[in-house]
Design a protein around this motif. Structure first.
Motif, mmCIF file in Angstrom:
data_model
loop_
_atom_site.group_PDB
_atom_site.id
_atom_site.type_symbol
_atom_site.label_atom_id
_atom_site.label_comp_id
_atom_site.label_asym_id
_atom_site.label_seq_id
_atom_site.Cartn_x
_atom_site.Cartn_y
_atom_site.Cartn_z
ATOM 1 N N LYS A 133 0.818 -1.217 0.000
ATOM 2 C CA LYS A 133 0.000 0.000 0.000
ATOM 3 C C LYS A 133 0.850 1.264 0.000
ATOM 4 N N LYS A 134 1.884 1.287 0.833
ATOM 5 C CA LYS A 134 2.690 2.501 0.967
ATOM 6 C C LYS A 134 3.863 2.208 1.896
ATOM 7 N N PHE A 135 5.019 2.846 1.650
ATOM 8 C CA PHE A 135 6.185 2.738 2.536
ATOM 9 C C PHE A 135 6.428 4.149 3.084
ATOM 10 N N PRO A 136 5.637 4.564 4.084
ATOM 11 C CA PRO A 136 5.714 5.941 4.576
ATOM 12 C C PRO A 136 6.965 6.196 5.408
ATOM 13 N N THR A 137 7.154 7.441 5.756
ATOM 14 C CA THR A 137 8.286 7.797 6.610
ATOM 15 C C THR A 137 8.194 7.030 7.928
ATOM 16 N N ALA A 138 9.350 6.638 8.436
ATOM 17 C CA ALA A 138 9.529 5.901 9.691
ATOM 18 C C ALA A 138 9.002 4.470 9.651
ATOM 19 N N ALA A 139 8.607 3.984 8.479
ATOM 20 C CA ALA A 139 8.163 2.596 8.368
ATOM 21 C C ALA A 139 9.355 1.657 8.531
ATOM 22 N N ILE A 140 9.065 0.448 9.006
ATOM 23 C CA ILE A 140 10.081 -0.581 9.189
ATOM 24 C C ILE A 140 9.651 -1.831 8.445
ATOM 25 N N ALA A 141 10.573 -2.369 7.639
ATOM 26 C CA ALA A 141 10.386 -3.660 6.980
ATOM 27 C C ALA A 141 11.424 -4.622 7.551
ATOM 28 N N VAL A 142 10.990 -5.837 7.875
ATOM 29 C CA VAL A 142 11.886 -6.855 8.429
ATOM 30 C C VAL A 142 11.933 -8.018 7.441
#
Length: 174
Positions: A133-142
């Motif tokens: 959907k979206k990779f907004p600011t401060a998002a975390i992907a593991v």
């Protein structure tokens, strides 16, 4: 298992009057950065090493997020991460020491989002849906990998095990 944690910098101030590289975090970005660090620590995601863009907003994001760890993991600043393509970010990952099992990279979009797409073969369906959907600011992907050296990682071999945003966690800072 190897784990790559990607943290997009928190919300920054508008670019004027400073240049892009020197932009600081906006007040809500400071809140988000600290909250995302607390989330990582609360999940037991403790980096063995951190590699961070040298841009002011990424440095400040890490400084605030790192307060959740005692002691804070060692950080290396690498200007190759600033505005980098996914392939460059992947090269930085592959250069990491073999004694690092959990690596945190603090960087910028669109490179961070493209790196997840480059590396993730699959993931938890609801996690993949949220990521798409979206990779907004401060998002975390593991991203989780088999236990192979960083240098041996290949594209489309990761499992996207988590993707969280400040909004998802109820942090007023996105």
């Amino acid at each position: 298992m190897r784990r790559l944690v990607l943290l997009r910098h928190a919300k920054a101030e508008a670019p004027d009057p400073v240049n892009d590289y020197d932009r600081q975090l906006a007040p809500r970005g400071r809140t988000a950065a600290a909250g995302m660090g607390e989330w990582m620590a609360g999940q037991g995601i403790v980096p063995d090493a951190v590699v961070c863009s040298g841009a002011a907003r990424t440095r400040e994001t890490w400084r605030l997020a790192s307060r959740a760890f005692d002691p804070a993991p060692v950080v290396t600043y690498d200007d190759r991460i600033y505005e980098a393509a996914a392939e460059t970010l992947f090269e930085v990952v592959q250069e990491q020491d073999s004694d690092v099992f959990t690596l945190l990279m603090v960087g910028h979009n669109p490179g961070m989002e493209m790196l997840v797409t480059l590396l993730a073969e699959s993931g938890e369906p609801e996690v993949v849906d949220l990521f798409q959907k979206k990779f907004p600011t401060a998002a975390i992907a593991v991203l989780d990998f088999e236990d192979v050296p960083w240098a041996a990682l290949e594209e489309k071999t990761a499992w996207l095990s988590a993707f969280v945003t400040p909004k998802h966690l109820g942090i007023k800072g996105e």
